[in-house]
Design an enzyme around this catalytic site. Structure first.
Site, PDB file in Angstrom:
ATOM      1  N   GLY A  96      -0.264   4.908  -0.987  1.00 62.31           N
ATOM      2  CA  GLY A  96      -1.297   5.436  -0.168  1.00 62.31           C
ATOM      3  C   GLY A  96      -0.525   6.485   0.771  1.00 62.31           C
ATOM      4  O   GLY A  96       0.536   6.801   0.850  1.00 62.31           O
ATOM      5  N   TYR A 111     -14.689  -2.730   6.971  1.00 62.49           N
ATOM      6  CA  TYR A 111     -13.491  -2.246   6.884  1.00 62.49           C
ATOM      7  C   TYR A 111     -13.186  -2.533   8.608  1.00 62.49           C
ATOM      8  O   TYR A 111     -12.217  -3.119   8.803  1.00 62.49           O
ATOM      9  CB  TYR A 111     -13.226  -0.847   6.704  1.00 62.49           C
ATOM     10  CG  TYR A 111     -12.036  -0.194   7.234  1.00 62.49           C
ATOM     11  CD1 TYR A 111     -10.950  -0.502   6.461  1.00 62.49           C
ATOM     12  CD2 TYR A 111     -12.005   0.852   8.076  1.00 62.49           C
ATOM     13  CE1 TYR A 111      -9.612   0.293   6.988  1.00 62.49           C
ATOM     14  CE2 TYR A 111     -10.748   1.368   8.627  1.00 62.49           C
ATOM     15  CZ  TYR A 111      -9.604   1.130   7.758  1.00 62.49           C
ATOM     16  OH  TYR A 111      -8.572   1.726   8.145  1.00 62.49           O
ATOM     17  N   ASP A 150       2.255  -1.811  -4.538  1.00 61.75           N
ATOM     18  CA  ASP A 150       1.011  -1.045  -4.532  1.00 61.75           C
ATOM     19  C   ASP A 150       0.288  -1.409  -5.914  1.00 61.75           C
ATOM     20  O   ASP A 150       0.999  -1.696  -6.848  1.00 61.75           O
ATOM     21  CB  ASP A 150       1.232   0.249  -4.350  1.00 61.75           C
ATOM     22  CG  ASP A 150      -0.151   1.089  -3.985  1.00 61.75           C
ATOM     23  OD1 ASP A 150      -0.188   1.761  -2.986  1.00 61.75           O
ATOM     24  OD2 ASP A 150      -1.242   1.145  -4.596  1.00 61.75           O
ATOM     25  N   ILE A 151      -0.950  -1.363  -5.779  1.00 62.10           N
ATOM     26  CA  ILE A 151      -1.739  -1.647  -6.924  1.00 62.10           C
ATOM     27  C   ILE A 151      -1.648  -0.617  -8.098  1.00 62.10           C
ATOM     28  O   ILE A 151      -1.685  -0.799  -9.086  1.00 62.10           O
ATOM     29  CB  ILE A 151      -3.230  -1.970  -6.694  1.00 62.10           C
ATOM     30  CG1 ILE A 151      -4.042  -2.791  -7.623  1.00 62.10           C
ATOM     31  CG2 ILE A 151      -3.878  -0.805  -6.121  1.00 62.10           C
ATOM     32  CD1 ILE A 151      -4.044  -4.194  -7.653  1.00 62.10           C
ATOM     33  N   ARG A 152      -1.298   0.619  -7.617  1.00 59.76           N
ATOM     34  CA  ARG A 152      -1.020   1.976  -8.308  1.00 59.76           C
ATOM     35  C   ARG A 152       0.318   2.024  -8.271  1.00 59.76           C
ATOM     36  O   ARG A 152       1.218   1.658  -7.649  1.00 59.76           O
ATOM     37  CB  ARG A 152      -1.560   3.039  -8.020  1.00 59.76           C
ATOM     38  CG  ARG A 152      -3.060   3.112  -7.891  1.00 59.76           C
ATOM     39  CD  ARG A 152      -3.651   4.404  -7.314  1.00 59.76           C
ATOM     40  NE  ARG A 152      -2.941   4.776  -6.062  1.00 59.76           N
ATOM     41  CZ  ARG A 152      -3.523   4.903  -4.653  1.00 59.76           C
ATOM     42  NH1 ARG A 152      -4.768   5.012  -4.984  1.00 59.76           N
ATOM     43  NH2 ARG A 152      -2.765   5.290  -3.789  1.00 59.76           N
ATOM     44  N   LYS A 162     -10.370  -5.069   9.998  1.00 55.74           N
ATOM     45  CA  LYS A 162      -9.259  -4.610  10.607  1.00 55.74           C
ATOM     46  C   LYS A 162      -9.037  -5.771  12.039  1.00 55.74           C
ATOM     47  O   LYS A 162      -8.056  -5.988  12.400  1.00 55.74           O
ATOM     48  CB  LYS A 162      -9.170  -3.287  11.061  1.00 55.74           C
ATOM     49  CG  LYS A 162      -8.853  -2.534   9.927  1.00 55.74           C
ATOM     50  CD  LYS A 162      -7.603  -2.439   9.406  1.00 55.74           C
ATOM     51  CE  LYS A 162      -7.090  -1.829   8.230  1.00 55.74           C
ATOM     52  NZ  LYS A 162      -5.792  -2.029   7.653  1.00 55.74           N
ATOM     53  N   ASP A 198      -0.632  -6.666  -6.859  1.00 53.23           N
ATOM     54  CA  ASP A 198      -1.594  -7.027  -5.860  1.00 53.23           C
ATOM     55  C   ASP A 198      -1.282  -7.906  -4.748  1.00 53.23           C
ATOM     56  O   ASP A 198      -0.699  -8.905  -4.931  1.00 53.23           O
ATOM     57  CB  ASP A 198      -2.942  -7.618  -6.528  1.00 53.23           C
ATOM     58  CG  ASP A 198      -4.143  -7.730  -6.122  1.00 53.23           C
ATOM     59  OD1 ASP A 198      -4.341  -7.604  -4.974  1.00 53.23           O
ATOM     60  OD2 ASP A 198      -5.284  -7.722  -6.709  1.00 53.23           O
ATOM     61  N   GLY A 245       0.948  -1.174   0.009  1.00 52.32           N
ATOM     62  CA  GLY A 245       0.028   0.018  -0.094  1.00 52.32           C
ATOM     63  C   GLY A 245       0.970   1.185   0.235  1.00 52.32           C
ATOM     64  O   GLY A 245       0.537   2.232   0.534  1.00 52.32           O
TER      65      GLY A 245
HETATM   66  C1  AKB Z   1     -11.078   5.626   7.398  1.00 52.41           C
HETATM   67  O1  AKB Z   1     -11.811   6.675   7.836  1.00 52.41           O
HETATM   68  O2  AKB Z   1     -11.546   4.544   7.105  1.00 52.41           O
HETATM   69  C2  AKB Z   1      -9.707   5.772   8.280  1.00 52.41           C
HETATM   70  C3  AKB Z   1      -9.735   5.000   9.493  1.00 52.41           C
HETATM   71  C4  AKB Z   1     -10.259   5.639  10.867  1.00 52.41           C
HETATM   72  O3  AKB Z   1      -9.132   4.060   9.652  1.00 52.41           O
HETATM   73  N1  AKB Z   1      -9.213   6.924   8.312  1.00 52.41           N
END
Ligand code: AKB
Length: 342
Positions: free
Chosen positions: A14, A156, A37-39, A160, A56, A11
């Site tokens: 980023g 997400y 990175d993918i980019r 995590k 990837d 990544g």
């Molecule tokens: C998001 O907003 O998804 C991130 C985070 C808080 O992990 N910045």
């Protein structure tokens, strides 16, 4: 052939990747920097690393090749789809965020075995791993510890939190029933608050209202934040985020008492952030138009986190409190950044 000690950054294109590359590249006698990175890596950073791989984290063949070509000592695993993007593509997010992490953890344990020493795996997690049940609890809970309120409401956040557990599993229990025990992986994780960079803008996050209001204002654009003015979560500026990753990576292993650490700098409401922006740019046009869905996500994140374990175990202390973050980093840097374009 003796292979050079290598740091792998996933990544890398980023905003955390950019900060990390800028910090690591000038260090004397540093390991080779291999970035994935993918980019394609931003043009401004291409001369700062030893190898750029456009690929990837789901490409296991590519990861195997890396493992044979380099003596990987440390991996900074940053590649992820952030919270808002993940809600639009939950299954893709799951693949990238979870399977991508599994692939890198597997690479690490296998690579550790060949070199006879565990790979250091530094994982960027997030306050999205939390899920506060309601606003009253969010207000009364104060600084939440690493182990409380872990009921994320986003894909997400679920990814995590699960990857934090996977890190613990690969570090301590992987192949626990096989005759030859795994060497494991030296898994270390920081749970980041919302990050604000003066140089780059994030893509697809839900804490993005903070950097967006600043970058829009510095370009003389009006900005309507998608949260209520009283919305409060912890934040950190990019130099401190990089400091946290590097400090955790450098900490002697015997000082590490847990696998996941909160880190924080300041906790402020969206209105307080806007006031700070207005202090520097009095003509700022910032308004608040809360969007129910994204508001709900930010409301599920804690108002503040307890980072005393990081402070105690590896000496974590941010360089930038709220005032200093704006006065010494965000405002002067962002003025320079947009001077020529406004
Ligand atoms: C998001 O907003 O998804 C991130 C985070 C808080 O992990 N910045």
């Amino acid at each position: 052939m003796i292979r050079k000690n290598t740091i792998l950054i996933t990544g890398a294109d980023g905003e955390v990747g950019h900060g990390l590359i800028r910090q690591l590249s000038p260090l004397p006698d540093r390991p080779a920097l291999v970035v994935l990175d993918i980019r394609k890596l931003d043009r401004s950073l291409r001369g700062l690393v030893d190898r750029i791989i456009v690929g990837d984290v789901l490409d296991t063949k590519l990861l195997e090749t890396l493992s044979t070509e380099y003596e990987i000592d440390t991996i900074f695993h940053l590649a992820a789809l952030l919270s808002t993007s993940s809600e639009f593509n939950p299954e893709t997010a799951h693949r990238v965020n979870v399977q991508g992490t599994v692939n890198l953890l597997k690479l690490s344990v296998d690579h550790g075995l060949t070199r006879g020493k565990p790979v250091k795996f530094v994982y960027a997690s997030s306050i999205a791993a939390y899920g506060m049940p309601n606003l009253e609890t969010k207000t009364s809970a104060g600084k939440v510890s690493e182990d409380d309120y872990l009921h994320p409401i986003t894909m997400y956040g679920c990814n995590k939190l699960y990857c934090e557990h996977l890190g613990r599993y690969y570090a301590r229990y992987y192949q626990q029933l096989s005759a030859t025990r795994s060497i494991g992986v030296d898994f270390r994780c920081v749970r980041f608050p919302g990050l604000i960079s003066a140089i780059t803008l994030p893509t697809g996050g839900t804490s993005d209202y903070a950097p967006e209001m600043l970058h829009a204002t510095a370009q003389r654009k009006a900005y309507a934040a998608f949260v209520r003015e009283d919305t409060t979560i912890p934040f950190m500026v990019m130099p401190d985020a990089i400091k946290a990753l590097l400090a955790l990576a450098a900490a002697p292993r015997e000082q590490i008492t847990r696998q996941v650490y909160n880190v924080s700098s300041f906790s402020r409401s969206a209105g307080q952030l806007a006031d700070m922006v207005k202090r520097a740019f009095p003509e700022a046009a910032i308004s608040f138009k809360s969007s129910d869905a994204r508001q709900n996500i930010v409301d599920s994140w804690p108002a503040d986190v307890d980072d005393s374990a990081a402070r105690h175990d590896w000496g974590w202390a941010p360089d930038y409190g709220f005032d200093r973050a704006f006065d010494d980093y965000l405002i002067p840097t962002i003025r320079g950044r947009y001077q020529s374009t406004t």
